[in-house]
Motif scaffolding. Sequence first.
Motif, PDB file in Angstrom:
ATOM      1  N   THR A  17       0.853  -1.189   0.000  1.00  0.00           N
ATOM      2  CA  THR A  17       0.000   0.000   0.000  1.00  0.00           C
ATOM      3  C   THR A  17       0.891   1.241   0.000  1.00  0.00           C
ATOM      4  OG1 THR A  17      -0.097   0.188   2.408  1.00  0.00           O
ATOM      5  CG2 THR A  17      -1.757  -1.224   1.357  1.00  0.00           C
ATOM      6  N   ARG A  18       0.281   2.397  -0.197  1.00  0.00           N
ATOM      7  CA  ARG A  18       1.054   3.652  -0.176  1.00  0.00           C
ATOM      8  C   ARG A  18       1.781   3.829   1.159  1.00  0.00           C
ATOM      9  NH1 ARG A  18       0.636   7.527  -4.004  1.00  0.00           N
ATOM     10  NH2 ARG A  18       1.252   9.124  -2.518  1.00  0.00           N
ATOM     11  N   LEU A  50       3.290   1.514  -6.766  1.00  0.00           N
ATOM     12  CA  LEU A  50       2.141   1.007  -5.997  1.00  0.00           C
ATOM     13  C   LEU A  50       0.815   1.426  -6.630  1.00  0.00           C
ATOM     14  CD1 LEU A  50       3.554   1.681  -2.456  1.00  0.00           C
ATOM     15  CD2 LEU A  50       2.853  -0.556  -3.292  1.00  0.00           C
ATOM     16  N   ASN A  51       0.802   2.578  -7.286  1.00  0.00           N
ATOM     17  CA  ASN A  51      -0.423   3.075  -7.920  1.00  0.00           C
ATOM     18  C   ASN A  51      -0.607   2.575  -9.348  1.00  0.00           C
ATOM     19  OD1 ASN A  51      -1.346   4.579  -5.737  1.00  0.00           O
ATOM     20  ND2 ASN A  51      -0.073   6.320  -6.285  1.00  0.00           N
TER      21      ASN A  51
END
Length: 64
Positions: A17-18, A50-51
């Motif tokens: 995750t971020r 991650l995105n």
Amino acid sequence: MPRPAPVPAPVRLRLGTRADARTIADMSRCLIELGLRGWSWPPSRVAAALNNRNCSVVVAETEE
């Protein structure tokens, strides 16, 4: 007689995750890029990965 191998701690795998970006970047800098000039995977680049829908980031955690 050889010693038995130590039993590894249980590991949990999950998608990154971020919130993991800084830790992953720090690990990259200290464990992989050590001695290289510059820093090719700073937190901003890890966050972009991650995105990215075409990239999967897996985090392995031991239970504490």
